[in-house]
Design a protein around this motif. Structure first.
Motif, mmCIF file in Angstrom:
data_model
loop_
_atom_site.group_PDB
_atom_site.id
_atom_site.type_symbol
_atom_site.label_atom_id
_atom_site.label_comp_id
_atom_site.label_asym_id
_atom_site.label_seq_id
_atom_site.Cartn_x
_atom_site.Cartn_y
_atom_site.Cartn_z
ATOM 1 N N TYR A 62 0.832 -1.201 0.000
ATOM 2 C CA TYR A 62 0.000 0.000 0.000
ATOM 3 C C TYR A 62 0.869 1.255 0.000
ATOM 4 C CZ TYR A 62 -4.303 -2.599 1.044
ATOM 5 O OH TYR A 62 -5.383 -3.432 0.990
ATOM 6 N N CYS A 64 0.187 5.026 1.250
ATOM 7 C CA CYS A 64 -0.790 5.803 2.005
ATOM 8 C C CYS A 64 -0.179 7.116 2.495
ATOM 9 C CB CYS A 64 -1.271 5.028 3.241
ATOM 10 S SG CYS A 64 -1.852 3.366 2.907
ATOM 11 N N ASP A 69 -5.747 5.825 6.405
ATOM 12 C CA ASP A 69 -6.322 5.835 5.056
ATOM 13 C C ASP A 69 -6.613 4.436 4.527
ATOM 14 O OD1 ASP A 69 -6.127 8.582 5.047
ATOM 15 O OD2 ASP A 69 -4.204 8.608 3.998
ATOM 16 N N LEU A 70 -6.052 3.408 5.173
ATOM 17 C CA LEU A 70 -6.316 2.038 4.728
ATOM 18 C C LEU A 70 -7.793 1.712 4.874
ATOM 19 C CD1 LEU A 70 -3.315 0.077 6.291
ATOM 20 C CD2 LEU A 70 -3.734 0.478 3.879
ATOM 21 N N PRO A 71 -8.339 0.833 4.033
ATOM 22 C CA PRO A 71 -7.672 0.114 2.933
ATOM 23 C C PRO A 71 -7.948 0.735 1.566
ATOM 24 C CG PRO A 71 -9.737 -0.953 3.419
ATOM 25 C CD PRO A 71 -9.679 0.268 4.307
ATOM 26 N N SER A 72 -8.271 2.019 1.533
ATOM 27 C CA SER A 72 -8.645 2.654 0.267
ATOM 28 C C SER A 72 -7.440 3.158 -0.525
ATOM 29 C CB SER A 72 -9.588 3.826 0.547
ATOM 30 O OG SER A 72 -8.954 4.798 1.377
ATOM 31 N N CYS A 73 -6.231 2.841 -0.064
ATOM 32 C CA CYS A 73 -5.019 3.346 -0.721
ATOM 33 C C CYS A 73 -4.665 2.494 -1.944
ATOM 34 C CB CYS A 73 -3.839 3.317 0.245
ATOM 35 S SG CYS A 73 -4.132 4.169 1.793
ATOM 36 N N THR A 115 -7.666 -4.100 -14.019
ATOM 37 C CA THR A 115 -7.451 -2.741 -13.484
ATOM 38 C C THR A 115 -6.943 -1.755 -14.537
ATOM 39 O OG1 THR A 115 -5.144 -3.191 -12.837
ATOM 40 C CG2 THR A 115 -6.875 -3.724 -11.236
ATOM 41 N N TRP A 118 -8.669 1.789 -14.835
ATOM 42 C CA TRP A 118 -8.499 2.538 -13.584
ATOM 43 C C TRP A 118 -7.065 3.033 -13.423
ATOM 44 C CZ3 TRP A 118 -10.931 5.323 -10.360
ATOM 45 C CH2 TRP A 118 -10.491 5.523 -9.040
ATOM 46 N N LYS A 123 -6.441 6.542 -10.975
ATOM 47 C CA LYS A 123 -5.184 6.516 -10.222
ATOM 48 C C LYS A 123 -4.312 7.734 -10.501
ATOM 49 C CE LYS A 123 -4.654 1.579 -9.283
ATOM 50 N NZ LYS A 123 -3.850 0.372 -9.499
ATOM 51 N N ILE A 126 -5.186 10.202 -7.928
ATOM 52 C CA ILE A 126 -4.793 9.717 -6.603
ATOM 53 C C ILE A 126 -3.301 9.925 -6.378
ATOM 54 C CG2 ILE A 126 -4.546 7.678 -5.152
ATOM 55 C CD1 ILE A 126 -7.136 6.624 -6.368
#
Length: 254
Positions: A62, A64, A69-73, A115, A118, A123, A126
């Motif tokens: 991950y 982050c 922020d986990l687990p959306s990282c 993926t 995305w 990403k 992000i």
């Protein structure tokens, strides 16, 4: 602007490691980008430039801003960060910007059927928001999963990404220059390669290094055999000269 690493919290080493992110199941993705190949090749090159264990080349963990922020990282296939505690980050099992003291200089995503879209859409924003200096995408299929076979973005002072210029050679090689790595990333016959513009060569893969090593050993063996043959020829010549001298003395003695 130079970003100085933040002071690592004194109890950071007691924090539990991050959980493993979900593993990608795309077989083609794994076949075209494995740590023993591309990542180890790059890590070996960067480690040779600095020997103080402050360069991190990692992936599949991950990324982050902070643990909460986990687990959306995201969990990039590869990231590179300089001037950090590489061993400490490896023990964390991921990259936490607030603990590492700075964002990584580079993140890379390898295309997969699950993926791909995305990777080059959501990403991008992000990684830009996380302050990653360069964001690269590699698609071994030539653009079936990503919008391009190879693409990169560089962070501007305003905090958004601008595309890195990409070039296509006559032999089909696609490449762009990474300021962060001081190397060119290249799409070469469905493989990710790194070109060193200073040495004018690709960074050698493990198999290429093994071939070069075998060639070096063969050359060394040939040189040893040649030296041994020279020594034998010299010894034989000296022995013959000695026999002739002895024979000449006997003749003169008669």
């Amino acid at each position: 602007m130079t970003i100085r690493p933040l002071t690592t919290p004194p109890d950071a080493h007691r924090l539990p490691p991050l959980p493993n992110p979900p593993r990608k199941s795309d077989l083609q993705e794994s076949l075209h980008f494995e740590r023993p190949a591309s990542m180890n090749t790059l890590a070996r090159h960067l480690d040779a430039l600095r020997h103080d264990a402050t360069t991190l080349v990692s992936g599949r963990g991950y990324l982050c801003r902070q643990r909460s922020d986990l687990p959306s990282c995201p969990y990039p296939d590869m990231l590179v960060s300089f001037n950090v505690d590489a061993a400490g980050i490896s023990d964390t099992n991921g990259y936490i910007i607030s603990e590492a003291g700075k964002p990584p200089e580079l993140a890379l995503e390898v295309a997969s059927s699950s993926t791909g879209v995305w990777d080059y859409t959501g990403k991008r924003s992000i990684y830009a928001s996380l302050g990653v200096s360069e964001f690269w995408r590699f698609d071994h299929t030539g653009g079936r999963y990503h919008d391009q076979a190879l693409a990169g973005d560089r962070l501007t002072p305003q905090g958004d990404y601008r595309p890195i210029d990409m070039f296509t050679e006559a032999d089909g090689v696609i490449w762009g220059y990474s300021v962060a790595l001081r190397l060119s990333l290249c799409w070469v016959q469905r493989q990710l390669r790194f070109w060193d513009p200073h040495q004018h060569r690709y960074l050698p893969s493990p198999s290429e290094l093994a071939g070069e090593l075998a060639q070096a050993h063969a050359q060394l063996d040939a040189e040893r055999q040649a030296r041994a043959a020279e020594r034998q020829a010299r010894d034989e010549a000296e022995a013959r000269a000695q026999r002739l001298e002895e024979e000449l003395r006997r003749i003169r003695g008669q």
